[in-house]
Design a protein around this motif. Structure first.
Motif, mmCIF file in Angstrom:
data_model
loop_
_atom_site.group_PDB
_atom_site.id
_atom_site.type_symbol
_atom_site.label_atom_id
_atom_site.label_comp_id
_atom_site.label_asym_id
_atom_site.label_seq_id
_atom_site.Cartn_x
_atom_site.Cartn_y
_atom_site.Cartn_z
ATOM 1 N N VAL A 11 0.843 -1.203 0.000
ATOM 2 C CA VAL A 11 0.000 0.000 0.000
ATOM 3 C C VAL A 11 0.874 1.248 0.000
ATOM 4 N N LEU A 12 1.896 1.265 0.839
ATOM 5 C CA LEU A 12 2.811 2.417 0.885
ATOM 6 C C LEU A 12 3.546 2.597 -0.442
ATOM 7 N N MET A 13 3.994 1.470 -1.015
ATOM 8 C CA MET A 13 4.707 1.548 -2.290
ATOM 9 C C MET A 13 3.778 1.997 -3.418
ATOM 10 N N LEU A 14 2.532 1.520 -3.405
ATOM 11 C CA LEU A 14 1.577 1.955 -4.425
ATOM 12 C C LEU A 14 1.240 3.426 -4.252
ATOM 13 N N PHE A 15 1.177 3.886 -3.017
ATOM 14 C CA PHE A 15 0.948 5.309 -2.782
ATOM 15 C C PHE A 15 2.093 6.139 -3.373
ATOM 16 N N ALA A 16 3.321 5.751 -3.064
ATOM 17 C CA ALA A 16 4.487 6.477 -3.593
ATOM 18 C C ALA A 16 4.517 6.412 -5.117
ATOM 19 N N SER A 17 4.225 5.243 -5.686
ATOM 20 C CA SER A 17 4.249 5.116 -7.143
ATOM 21 C C SER A 17 3.195 6.013 -7.783
ATOM 22 N N ASN A 18 2.046 6.147 -7.121
ATOM 23 C CA ASN A 18 0.991 6.994 -7.675
ATOM 24 C C ASN A 18 1.350 8.474 -7.635
ATOM 25 N N VAL A 19 2.109 8.874 -6.633
ATOM 26 C CA VAL A 19 2.571 10.270 -6.604
ATOM 27 C C VAL A 19 3.443 10.528 -7.834
ATOM 28 N N PHE A 20 4.379 9.619 -8.110
ATOM 29 C CA PHE A 20 5.236 9.780 -9.286
ATOM 30 C C PHE A 20 4.415 9.750 -10.574
ATOM 31 N N MET A 21 3.481 8.808 -10.689
ATOM 32 C CA MET A 21 2.727 8.694 -11.927
ATOM 33 C C MET A 21 1.815 9.894 -12.150
ATOM 34 N N THR A 22 1.258 10.423 -11.080
ATOM 35 C CA THR A 22 0.415 11.611 -11.224
ATOM 36 C C THR A 22 1.240 12.781 -11.752
ATOM 37 N N PHE A 23 2.446 12.947 -11.243
ATOM 38 C CA PHE A 23 3.307 14.004 -11.779
ATOM 39 C C PHE A 23 3.707 13.705 -13.222
ATOM 40 N N ALA A 24 3.936 12.434 -13.542
ATOM 41 C CA ALA A 24 4.297 12.075 -14.919
ATOM 42 C C ALA A 24 3.157 12.404 -15.881
ATOM 43 N N TRP A 25 1.947 12.108 -15.488
ATOM 44 C CA TRP A 25 0.810 12.303 -16.385
ATOM 45 C C TRP A 25 0.278 13.728 -16.412
ATOM 46 N N TYR A 26 0.308 14.421 -15.266
ATOM 47 C CA TYR A 26 -0.367 15.717 -15.186
ATOM 48 C C TYR A 26 0.528 16.879 -14.772
ATOM 49 N N PHE A 48 9.428 5.947 -15.038
ATOM 50 C CA PHE A 48 10.407 4.881 -14.797
ATOM 51 C C PHE A 48 10.541 4.625 -13.291
ATOM 52 N N VAL A 49 10.597 5.707 -12.520
ATOM 53 C CA VAL A 49 10.665 5.578 -11.061
ATOM 54 C C VAL A 49 9.372 4.953 -10.548
ATOM 55 N N GLU A 50 8.257 5.361 -11.115
ATOM 56 C CA GLU A 50 6.959 4.810 -10.708
ATOM 57 C C GLU A 50 6.925 3.298 -10.893
ATOM 58 N N TYR A 51 7.447 2.819 -12.011
ATOM 59 C CA TYR A 51 7.464 1.375 -12.266
ATOM 60 C C TYR A 51 8.324 0.634 -11.250
ATOM 61 N N TRP A 52 9.427 1.244 -10.818
ATOM 62 C CA TRP A 52 10.297 0.602 -9.829
ATOM 63 C C TRP A 52 9.608 0.481 -8.478
ATOM 64 N N LEU A 53 8.545 1.234 -8.262
ATOM 65 C CA LEU A 53 7.757 1.105 -7.041
ATOM 66 C C LEU A 53 6.532 0.208 -7.251
ATOM 67 N N ALA A 54 5.832 0.399 -8.357
ATOM 68 C CA ALA A 54 4.568 -0.311 -8.580
ATOM 69 C C ALA A 54 4.756 -1.799 -8.844
ATOM 70 N N VAL A 55 5.738 -2.154 -9.642
ATOM 71 C CA VAL A 55 5.923 -3.571 -9.986
ATOM 72 C C VAL A 55 6.285 -4.403 -8.746
ATOM 73 N N PRO A 56 7.275 -3.986 -7.938
ATOM 74 C CA PRO A 56 7.537 -4.761 -6.717
ATOM 75 C C PRO A 56 6.353 -4.737 -5.738
ATOM 76 N N ALA A 57 5.646 -3.608 -5.667
ATOM 77 C CA ALA A 57 4.486 -3.534 -4.772
ATOM 78 C C ALA A 57 3.453 -4.585 -5.147
ATOM 79 N N ASN A 58 3.212 -4.735 -6.440
ATOM 80 C CA ASN A 58 2.238 -5.732 -6.884
ATOM 81 C C ASN A 58 2.775 -7.151 -6.727
ATOM 82 N N ARG A 59 4.059 -7.343 -6.976
ATOM 83 C CA ARG A 59 4.656 -8.670 -6.810
ATOM 84 C C ARG A 59 4.574 -9.111 -5.358
ATOM 85 N N TRP A 60 5.045 -8.238 -4.451
ATOM 86 C CA TRP A 60 5.036 -8.587 -3.029
ATOM 87 C C TRP A 60 3.620 -8.593 -2.466
ATOM 88 N N GLY A 61 2.798 -7.670 -2.964
ATOM 89 C CA GLY A 61 1.423 -7.596 -2.487
ATOM 90 C C GLY A 61 0.593 -8.800 -2.859
#
Length: 117
Positions: A11-26, A48-61
């Motif tokens: 959850v924490l990693m997905l939160f951090a990844s979403n902060v990066f992705m929101t800045f990437a998109w908007y 790219f940074v977002e993926y380094w957070l989201a992919v492990p978050a989903n794998r471990w999650g």
């Protein structure tokens, strides 16, 4: 050294990844004078940074949550992050219709996580 709970870490990693992705998109919307190729490349770098957070978050999650639950967590986090981003960074207000829409999405999230007997 304290460790983060396996239910909380994704959850924490997905939160951090979403902060990066929101800045990437908007985030580039505040720089409309910048050339589109420049903002696309900058967005790719942020994503790219977002993926380094989201992919492990989903794998471990996936050891704790189902894929549907992980996606639901990600979507709810996305709405929370975007709402804050919209108000604080883009200076765009949110209205009652946004709150109602988010409430319906929260109801859907409840249904995904609720155990029916």
């Amino acid at each position: 050294m304290p460790t983060v709970s396996p239910t909380l870490l994704p959850v924490l990693m997905l939160f951090a990844s979403n902060v990066f992705m929101t800045f990437a998109w908007y985030g580039h919307l505040k720089f409309k004078g910048s050339a589109l190729p420049t903002v696309v490349l900058a967005s790719w770098g942020i994503a790219f940074v977002e993926y380094w957070l989201a992919v492990p978050a989903n794998r471990w999650g996936s050891a704790v949550y189902s894929a549907a639950q992980l996606k639901t967590i990600q979507e709810v986090i996305t709405l929370v992050v975007f709402a804050a981003f919209s108000v604080l960074y883009l200076k765009e207000p949110l209205g009652w219709n946004h709150a109602l829409g988010f409430l319906f999405i929260a109801a859907g999230a409840f249904l995904i996580f609720h155990k029916w007997s």
